[in-house]
Design a protein around this motif. Structure first.
Motif, short mmCIF file in Angstrom:
data_model
loop_
_atom_site.label_atom_id
_atom_site.label_comp_id
_atom_site.label_asym_id
_atom_site.label_seq_id
_atom_site.Cartn_x
_atom_site.Cartn_y
_atom_site.Cartn_z
N ALA A 109 0.84 -1.21 0.00
CA ALA A 109 0.00 0.00 0.00
C ALA A 109 0.87 1.26 0.00
N LEU A 110 1.91 1.25 0.81
CA LEU A 110 2.81 2.40 0.88
C LEU A 110 3.54 2.60 -0.45
N ILE A 111 4.07 1.52 -0.99
CA ILE A 111 4.75 1.59 -2.28
C ILE A 111 3.78 2.04 -3.37
N GLY A 112 2.55 1.53 -3.33
CA GLY A 112 1.54 1.92 -4.32
C GLY A 112 1.22 3.40 -4.25
N ALA A 113 0.98 3.90 -3.04
CA ALA A 113 0.62 5.31 -2.89
C ALA A 113 1.76 6.22 -3.31
N ILE A 114 2.94 5.96 -2.79
CA ILE A 114 4.08 6.84 -3.10
C ILE A 114 4.55 6.63 -4.54
N GLY A 115 4.76 5.39 -4.92
CA GLY A 115 5.24 5.10 -6.27
C GLY A 115 4.28 5.56 -7.35
N GLY A 116 2.99 5.38 -7.11
CA GLY A 116 2.00 5.82 -8.09
C GLY A 116 2.05 7.32 -8.30
N VAL A 117 2.11 8.07 -7.20
CA VAL A 117 2.14 9.52 -7.31
C VAL A 117 3.45 10.00 -7.93
N VAL A 118 4.57 9.40 -7.55
CA VAL A 118 5.85 9.79 -8.13
C VAL A 118 5.85 9.50 -9.63
N SER A 119 5.37 8.33 -10.03
CA SER A 119 5.34 7.96 -11.44
C SER A 119 4.47 8.91 -12.26
N VAL A 120 3.27 9.18 -11.78
CA VAL A 120 2.38 10.06 -12.54
C VAL A 120 2.90 11.49 -12.55
N THR A 121 3.54 11.91 -11.48
CA THR A 121 4.11 13.26 -11.45
C THR A 121 5.22 13.39 -12.48
N ALA A 122 6.02 12.35 -12.62
CA ALA A 122 7.06 12.36 -13.67
C ALA A 122 6.41 12.45 -15.05
N GLY A 123 5.35 11.69 -15.26
CA GLY A 123 4.63 11.75 -16.53
C GLY A 123 4.03 13.12 -16.79
N LEU A 124 3.52 13.75 -15.74
CA LEU A 124 2.98 15.11 -15.87
C LEU A 124 4.09 16.08 -16.29
N ARG A 125 5.22 15.96 -15.64
CA ARG A 125 6.35 16.85 -15.95
C ARG A 125 6.87 16.65 -17.38
#
Length: 175
Positions: free
Chosen positions: A116-132
């Motif tokens: 759950a922790l990896i999903g929450a953090i990793g998901g947001v980090v991954s999508v933020t990179a995609g946004l950038r």
């Protein structure tokens, strides 16, 4: 089940390549990475049924979760106008990620809180990179989107790890 190191490393590298191909290259590149990734894993590991089930799980989660942020306009993919279906390159990412739970992400099986922790953090980090990188925008702001997205991934990752773990347990038990 003893995991084959070459398959684990290969899957991890293939998924990273898939992410870049999808985010930077779009659908054509994403599917041209996903198809050989899955084929090689199935041929090398001999677990096409198990991998096929994870592909179905990934597709189901894409179908269920993507409309949460698309229909609410929390996220808008570039050059994509559907509010209910994700673009094909996002489908490729979901499928590649889901099948990775038997390979490079197998260590999350049986660890729901870590997943759950990896999903929450990793998901947001991954999508933020995609946004950038310009793959999407968050019309209502990053924070509301990140909260919904992180919450969804905090549920999706433990679920996928649980399903993969059950499949691995069955294989060990009936082998």
């Amino acid at each position: 089940m003893k995991k084959d190191s070459l398959l684990i490393i290969g899957n991890a590298l293939a998924f990273q390549l898939l992410w870049f191909a999808a985010v930077l290259g779009g659908s054509g590149w994403a599917w041209s990475v996903l198809a050989p990734m899955v084929l090689i894993q199935c041929l090398a590991g001999g677990h096409w049924r198990r991998d096929g089930r994870m592909l179905l799980i990934g597709g189901g989660l894409c179908l269920a979760l993507e409309p949460l942020w698309l229909a609410s306009s929390l996220l808008v993919y570039q050059q994509w106008h559907s509010q209910w279906l994700a673009p094909p390159w996002i489908w490729a990412l979901w499928l590649g990620f889901a099948v990775s739970f038997h390979y490079s992400l197998y260590w999350l099986q049986g660890r729901p809180w870590l997943a759950a922790l990896i999903g929450a953090i990793g998901g947001v980090v991954s999508v933020t990179a995609g946004l950038r990188l310009g793959a999407a925008v968050t019309p209502q702001g990053w924070l509301p989107f990140a909260m919904v997205y992180g919450g969804a991934w905090a549920l999706a990752v433990p679920f996928m790890a649980w399903v993969a773990g059950r499949q691995d347990h069955r294989e060990e038990h009936y082998a």
